[in-house]
Design a protein around this motif. Structure first.
Motif, PDB file in Angstrom:
ATOM      1  N   THR A 241       0.957  -1.222  -0.293  1.00 36.02           N
ATOM      2  CA  THR A 241       0.036   0.003  -0.045  1.00 36.02           C
ATOM      3  C   THR A 241       0.795   1.271   0.028  1.00 36.02           C
ATOM      4  O   THR A 241       0.442   2.049  -0.716  1.00 36.02           O
ATOM      5  N   VAL A 242       1.764   1.221   0.881  1.00 36.56           N
ATOM      6  CA  VAL A 242       2.713   2.313   0.939  1.00 36.56           C
ATOM      7  C   VAL A 242       3.309   2.738  -0.536  1.00 36.56           C
ATOM      8  O   VAL A 242       3.319   3.793  -1.087  1.00 36.56           O
ATOM      9  N   ALA A 243       3.797   1.766  -1.306  1.00 36.13           N
ATOM     10  CA  ALA A 243       4.453   2.177  -2.502  1.00 36.13           C
ATOM     11  C   ALA A 243       3.359   2.405  -3.487  1.00 36.13           C
ATOM     12  O   ALA A 243       3.653   3.304  -4.640  1.00 36.13           O
ATOM     13  N   TYR A 244       2.143   1.998  -3.366  1.00 41.47           N
ATOM     14  CA  TYR A 244       1.219   2.431  -4.100  1.00 41.47           C
ATOM     15  C   TYR A 244       0.804   3.672  -4.213  1.00 41.47           C
ATOM     16  O   TYR A 244       0.606   4.506  -5.109  1.00 41.47           O
ATOM     17  N   ILE A 245       0.726   4.192  -2.894  1.00 41.28           N
ATOM     18  CA  ILE A 245       0.221   5.662  -2.567  1.00 41.28           C
ATOM     19  C   ILE A 245       1.581   6.578  -2.919  1.00 41.28           C
ATOM     20  O   ILE A 245       1.360   7.643  -3.713  1.00 41.28           O
ATOM     21  N   ALA A 252      -4.451   5.555  -6.888  1.00 40.52           N
ATOM     22  CA  ALA A 252      -3.842   5.362  -5.628  1.00 40.52           C
ATOM     23  C   ALA A 252      -4.601   6.284  -4.452  1.00 40.52           C
ATOM     24  O   ALA A 252      -4.315   5.645  -3.007  1.00 40.52           O
ATOM     25  N   GLU A 253      -5.344   7.019  -4.705  1.00 38.12           N
ATOM     26  CA  GLU A 253      -6.198   7.846  -3.820  1.00 38.12           C
ATOM     27  C   GLU A 253      -7.059   7.046  -3.168  1.00 38.12           C
ATOM     28  O   GLU A 253      -7.483   7.072  -1.726  1.00 38.12           O
ATOM     29  N   ILE A 254      -7.647   6.026  -3.723  1.00 36.98           N
ATOM     30  CA  ILE A 254      -8.401   4.913  -3.037  1.00 36.98           C
ATOM     31  C   ILE A 254      -7.853   4.183  -2.011  1.00 36.98           C
ATOM     32  O   ILE A 254      -8.535   3.667  -1.091  1.00 36.98           O
ATOM     33  N   ALA A 255      -6.375   4.171  -2.206  1.00 39.67           N
ATOM     34  CA  ALA A 255      -5.782   3.361  -1.273  1.00 39.67           C
ATOM     35  C   ALA A 255      -5.548   4.002   0.170  1.00 39.67           C
ATOM     36  O   ALA A 255      -5.538   3.340   1.332  1.00 39.67           O
ATOM     37  N   LEU A 256      -5.837   5.326   0.158  1.00 43.05           N
ATOM     38  CA  LEU A 256      -5.413   6.353   1.449  1.00 43.05           C
ATOM     39  C   LEU A 256      -6.306   5.690   2.533  1.00 43.05           C
ATOM     40  O   LEU A 256      -5.770   5.763   3.617  1.00 43.05           O
TER      41      LEU A 256
END
Length: 407
Positions: A241-245, A252-256
């Motif tokens: 998740t960190v790498a994606y953000i 990527a904003e969906i992961a936040l």
């Protein structure tokens, strides 16, 4: 080395592999209040359960949205389990008893492992109300579980460690989840003597991962007998998740908002992982809300205007965070009971390829695993889409038949 496209796809899975409540398009309505009176503030104190695992501490009637309509009675309970680090903890949950006469040996049990709701006390499923902060998701699982109780299963649902009870919630901690999922079965048998020893575990998303950990756990003592498992869209790839953000890739904003649940969960499991050391002041305020009063839907709202380049401190060392979540993957588990893994073909939050990867790995060590896809089902849709298959799977085991395998 994986291609850039493959890596991006993996990161996209990580963004939402553990999404239980919101889906991508809908945000649960927000409302304050517990709906029951067992809540305690969070912090790093832990709920100290006394006595043996599965000890029933308290029981009272349940009448909120978590009560299943087809049950003869619904109870809110607290019980003793074992949390992160082997400490005794107090956990809350619910018990629903079927109508009618119990079969010989007592009612079979379904222990449900719920998907992501958040890390604040008000996010506990047992606290759900018609306008509760996680009802958008819990209304789906409550209807699903009501079908199990209508088919003659005693249904128990843990809130997990730290949801509605003292201490933080160690989100996606597989051993803690498995302990609480198992020990509520023991406690439920003290609520009603007609509840039998034989039980099944089922769960969705976060709870799908919890289900696999439960299916791999050593079941001792043998006072209860785990017969099978149903894992629906099990969460995975959390550490990416960190790498994606940081990539600021599309989506990527969906992961936040899920990152804040992960961050608080890691902090609850390992207090040396300090949110304030890893994220900016603006992000830290959102994380703090997640620990105190914001469930997943509210976290989505709070993080909507936070730029992706203003999440992490420039000097943040996220190695410990990423290593922790790598250690909570279902990969490498030794499954011990027949297991059905269910997956929606249209799930964008836990994509079929991620679940197939888990199944392929688990099959290397245990052969009695069935993988079944449900055409057109998205992440939340996979819950109801897989109900009949899950029920038939459990019934075949109860009938001493050998369930199908795809290994």
């Amino acid at each position: 080395m994986r291609s850039t496209r493959t890596r991006a796809a993996g990161l996209a899975v990580a963004a939402v592999a553990f999404a239980g409540t919101s889906g991508l398009a809908s945000v649960p309505a927000q409302a304050g209040g517990h709906g029951h009176g067992h809540g305690h503030g969070h912090g790093h104190g832990h709920g100290h359960g006394h006595g043996h695992r599965g000890r029933l501490i308290s029981s009272r009637p349940l009448a909120n949205a978590a009560a299943l309509p087809s049950a003869s009675k619904n109870r809110f309970i607290t019980y003793t389990s074992e949390g992160v680090g082997g400490k005794r903890i107090t956990v809350s949950g619910t018990v629903a008893v079927p109508k009618g006469k119990a079969p010989k040996g007592g009612w079979p049990v379904l222990s449900w492992a719920h998907g992501t709701t958040g890390t604040a006390d008000k996010c506990a499923p047992s606290a759900d109300t018609a306008n509760g902060p996680a009802h958008d998701y819990l209304s789906i699982t409550e209807a699903y579980l009501d079908k199990w109780v209508a088919h003659g299963y005693a249904v128990v649902q843990t809130d997990y460690e730290g949801l509605g009870t003292p201490g933080g919630h160690p989100y996606m901690n597989g051993v803690s989840e498995a302990n609480t999922v198992t020990d509520i079965v023991r406690a439920a048998r003290k609520v009603d003597h007609r509840i039998g020893r034989d039980w099944f575990v089922a769960g969705h998303s976060q709870g799908g991962q919890a289900t696999l950990y439960t299916a791999a756990a050593r079941q001792k003592p043998r006072d209860i007998r785990l017969k099978g498992a149903v894992a629906i869209a099990p969460g995975s790839q959390m550490s990416q998740t960190v790498a994606y953000i940081k990539s600021q890739a599309p989506g990527a904003e969906i992961a936040l908002p899920f990152f804040f649940v992960l961050l608080n969960g890691a902090n609850a499991a390992d207090p040396s992982i300090k949110p304030d050391d890893l994220v900016t002041e603006e992000a830290a305020e959102i994380a703090a809300a997640g620990r105190t009063n914001a469930c997943l839907g509210r976290l989505k709202q709070l993080s909507a205007n936070l730029p992706l380049n203003n999440v992490f401190r420039p000097d943040a060392d996220l190695t410990r965070f990423e290593n922790y979540y790598n250690s909570q993957e279902a990969l490498g588990l030794d499954i011990k009971v027949p297991t059905l893994v269910a997956q929606g073909t249209d799930d964008r939050e836990v994509v079929p390829a991620a679940t197939q990867n888990i199944v392929n790995d688990l099959c290397k060590r245990y052969g009695n695993i069935a993988y079944q896809e449900f055409a057109g089902a998205d992440h939340r849709g996979s819950i109801n889409a897989s109900f009949q298959a899950g029920l038939a799977f459990a019934q075949s085991i109860r009938d001493n038949e050998t369930p199908p395998t795809t290994c």
